[in-house]
Motif scaffolding. Structure first.
Motif, PDB file in Angstrom:
ATOM      1  N   GLY A  62       0.782  -1.222   0.000  1.00 28.73           N
ATOM      2  CA  GLY A  62       0.000   0.000   0.000  1.00 28.73           C
ATOM      3  C   GLY A  62       0.817   1.276   0.000  1.00 28.73           C
ATOM      4  O   GLY A  62       0.262   2.363  -0.021  1.00 28.73           O
ATOM      5  N   LEU A  63       2.148   1.152   0.005  1.00 23.22           N
ATOM      6  CA  LEU A  63       2.971   2.347   0.159  1.00 23.22           C
ATOM      7  C   LEU A  63       4.021   2.543  -0.932  1.00 23.22           C
ATOM      8  O   LEU A  63       4.081   3.616  -1.541  1.00 23.22           O
ATOM      9  CB  LEU A  63       3.644   2.330   1.525  1.00 23.22           C
ATOM     10  CG  LEU A  63       4.346   3.600   1.947  1.00 23.22           C
ATOM     11  CD1 LEU A  63       3.416   4.800   1.896  1.00 23.22           C
ATOM     12  CD2 LEU A  63       4.900   3.441   3.349  1.00 23.22           C
ATOM     13  N   CYS A  64       4.864   1.541  -1.189  1.00 25.85           N
ATOM     14  CA  CYS A  64       5.937   1.749  -2.161  1.00 25.85           C
ATOM     15  C   CYS A  64       6.582   0.422  -2.550  1.00 25.85           C
ATOM     16  O   CYS A  64       6.346  -0.600  -1.915  1.00 25.85           O
ATOM     17  CB  CYS A  64       7.002   2.688  -1.598  1.00 25.85           C
ATOM     18  SG  CYS A  64       7.887   2.035  -0.147  1.00 25.85           S
ATOM     19  N   ASP A  65       7.398   0.490  -3.580  1.00 20.74           N
ATOM     20  CA  ASP A  65       8.301  -0.592  -3.947  1.00 20.74           C
ATOM     21  C   ASP A  65       9.715  -0.084  -3.737  1.00 20.74           C
ATOM     22  O   ASP A  65      10.025   1.064  -4.075  1.00 20.74           O
ATOM     23  CB  ASP A  65       8.150  -0.994  -5.419  1.00 20.74           C
ATOM     24  CG  ASP A  65       7.116  -2.074  -5.646  1.00 20.74           C
ATOM     25  OD1 ASP A  65       6.570  -2.607  -4.673  1.00 20.74           O
ATOM     26  OD2 ASP A  65       6.861  -2.394  -6.833  1.00 20.74           O
ATOM     27  N   ILE A  66      10.567  -0.940  -3.202  1.00 23.28           N
ATOM     28  CA  ILE A  66      11.980  -0.616  -3.025  1.00 23.28           C
ATOM     29  C   ILE A  66      12.749  -1.561  -3.936  1.00 23.28           C
ATOM     30  O   ILE A  66      12.714  -2.777  -3.745  1.00 23.28           O
ATOM     31  CB  ILE A  66      12.415  -0.793  -1.556  1.00 23.28           C
ATOM     32  CG1 ILE A  66      11.578   0.119  -0.651  1.00 23.28           C
ATOM     33  CG2 ILE A  66      13.909  -0.523  -1.404  1.00 23.28           C
ATOM     34  CD1 ILE A  66      11.735  -0.156   0.828  1.00 23.28           C
ATOM     35  N   GLU A  67      13.395  -0.982  -4.940  1.00 22.70           N
ATOM     36  CA  GLU A  67      14.124  -1.771  -5.931  1.00 22.70           C
ATOM     37  C   GLU A  67      15.611  -1.728  -5.615  1.00 22.70           C
ATOM     38  O   GLU A  67      16.206  -0.659  -5.562  1.00 22.70           O
ATOM     39  CB  GLU A  67      13.878  -1.229  -7.345  1.00 22.70           C
ATOM     40  CG  GLU A  67      12.425  -1.282  -7.775  1.00 22.70           C
ATOM     41  CD  GLU A  67      11.754   0.085  -7.801  1.00 22.70           C
ATOM     42  OE1 GLU A  67      12.440   1.100  -7.617  1.00 22.70           O
ATOM     43  OE2 GLU A  67      10.534   0.124  -7.999  1.00 22.70           O
ATOM     44  N   VAL A  68      16.197  -2.889  -5.408  1.00 27.81           N
ATOM     45  CA  VAL A  68      17.630  -2.976  -5.136  1.00 27.81           C
ATOM     46  C   VAL A  68      18.319  -3.180  -6.483  1.00 27.81           C
ATOM     47  O   VAL A  68      18.388  -4.290  -7.001  1.00 27.81           O
ATOM     48  CB  VAL A  68      17.938  -4.109  -4.136  1.00 27.81           C
ATOM     49  CG1 VAL A  68      19.428  -4.167  -3.842  1.00 27.81           C
ATOM     50  CG2 VAL A  68      17.137  -3.911  -2.858  1.00 27.81           C
ATOM     51  N   ASN A  69      18.784  -2.074  -7.035  1.00 27.50           N
ATOM     52  CA  ASN A  69      19.433  -2.082  -8.343  1.00 27.50           C
ATOM     53  C   ASN A  69      20.902  -2.450  -8.215  1.00 27.50           C
ATOM     54  O   ASN A  69      21.436  -2.541  -7.114  1.00 27.50           O
ATOM     55  CB  ASN A  69      19.295  -0.695  -8.989  1.00 27.50           C
ATOM     56  CG  ASN A  69      17.853  -0.325  -9.210  1.00 27.50           C
ATOM     57  OD1 ASN A  69      17.157  -0.945  -9.990  1.00 27.50           O
ATOM     58  ND2 ASN A  69      17.389   0.693  -8.489  1.00 27.50           N
ATOM     59  N   LEU A  70      21.550  -2.619  -9.333  1.00 29.33           N
ATOM     60  CA  LEU A  70      22.959  -2.992  -9.332  1.00 29.33           C
ATOM     61  C   LEU A  70      23.835  -1.929  -8.681  1.00 29.33           C
ATOM     62  O   LEU A  70      24.799  -2.251  -7.993  1.00 29.33           O
ATOM     63  CB  LEU A  70      23.432  -3.242 -10.762  1.00 29.33           C
ATOM     64  CG  LEU A  70      22.628  -4.269 -11.560  1.00 29.33           C
ATOM     65  CD1 LEU A  70      23.196  -4.396 -12.960  1.00 29.33           C
ATOM     66  CD2 LEU A  70      22.588  -5.605 -10.860  1.00 29.33           C
ATOM     67  N   ASP A  71      23.492  -0.656  -8.883  1.00 29.95           N
ATOM     68  CA  ASP A  71      24.343   0.426  -8.383  1.00 29.95           C
ATOM     69  C   ASP A  71      23.636   1.400  -7.451  1.00 29.95           C
ATOM     70  O   ASP A  71      24.224   2.389  -7.034  1.00 29.95           O
ATOM     71  CB  ASP A  71      24.932   1.199  -9.563  1.00 29.95           C
ATOM     72  CG  ASP A  71      23.855   1.786 -10.468  1.00 29.95           C
ATOM     73  OD1 ASP A  71      22.666   1.489 -10.264  1.00 29.95           O
ATOM     74  OD2 ASP A  71      24.216   2.549 -11.374  1.00 29.95           O
ATOM     75  N   SER A  72      22.380   1.141  -7.125  1.00 28.75           N
ATOM     76  CA  SER A  72      21.617   2.058  -6.280  1.00 28.75           C
ATOM     77  C   SER A  72      20.401   1.346  -5.717  1.00 28.75           C
ATOM     78  O   SER A  72      20.137   0.196  -6.050  1.00 28.75           O
ATOM     79  CB  SER A  72      21.174   3.281  -7.094  1.00 28.75           C
ATOM     80  OG  SER A  72      20.272   2.873  -8.120  1.00 28.75           O
TER      81      SER A  72
END
Length: 161
Positions: A62-72
């Motif tokens: 209900g709030l957000c997605d947190i994407e763990v990218n390769l560099d950020s």
């Protein structure tokens, strides 16, 4: 890159995701882990490119997605466009972000770093969309407590997903 190197690389990426997820879960936020490929990123020319490789994603329901990218690490959330027209963003100082169209996200950026807030507001006024998508950027090694505080701030400031 051989399979062993690839496995080690993704192991490190997943461990980073787990650290962030634990920092959210123990504070009674409902989270769900997963991953996806087919996401888009801006290349060095500022154009969107499709990434076929998968990345870990934490969904805070209900709030957000947190994407763990390769560099950020990026945090994606939505906000009502009309409620954003006169919003100051002062509580988000120091956190780079982009705002884009939900309906035409590959074609229309409402705000990108370096753009003036006046241009951003003008872009929002011209739009007919009900919601805007925000993508906040963090260093790859962002502290889990800082991420929790940021997610809490999103909730306080009327963001959702």
């Amino acid at each position: 890159m051989d399979i062993k190197e690839l496995n080690e690389f993704y192991f490190q990426l997943q461990m980073r995701c787990n650290v962030l997820m634990l920092g959210l879960q123990h504070r009674i936020l409902e989270t769900e882990g997963g991953g996806y490929n087919g996401h888009y990123y801006k290349n060095s020319e500022g154009m969107y490119e499709r990434a076929e490789y998968p990345i870990p994603v934490i969904t805070v329901k209900g709030l957000c997605d947190i994407e763990v990218n390769l560099d950020s690490v990026s945090v994606t959330a939505k906000r009502n466009r009309l409620n954003t027209l006169d919003y100051s963003f002062s509580r988000f100082s120091g956190v780079p972000f982009e705002v884009f169209s939900i309906e035409q996200y590959l074609d229309e950026d409402y705000y990108a770093p370096g753009m003036s807030m006046e241009t951003f507001r003008e872009n929002m006024r011209k739009s007919q969309e009900k919601e805007l998508e925000f993508s906040f950027q963090f260093d790859r090694e962002v502290d889990r407590d800082k991420m929790y505080e940021f997610v809490r701030l999103l909730r306080e400031e009327g963001f959702y997903y």
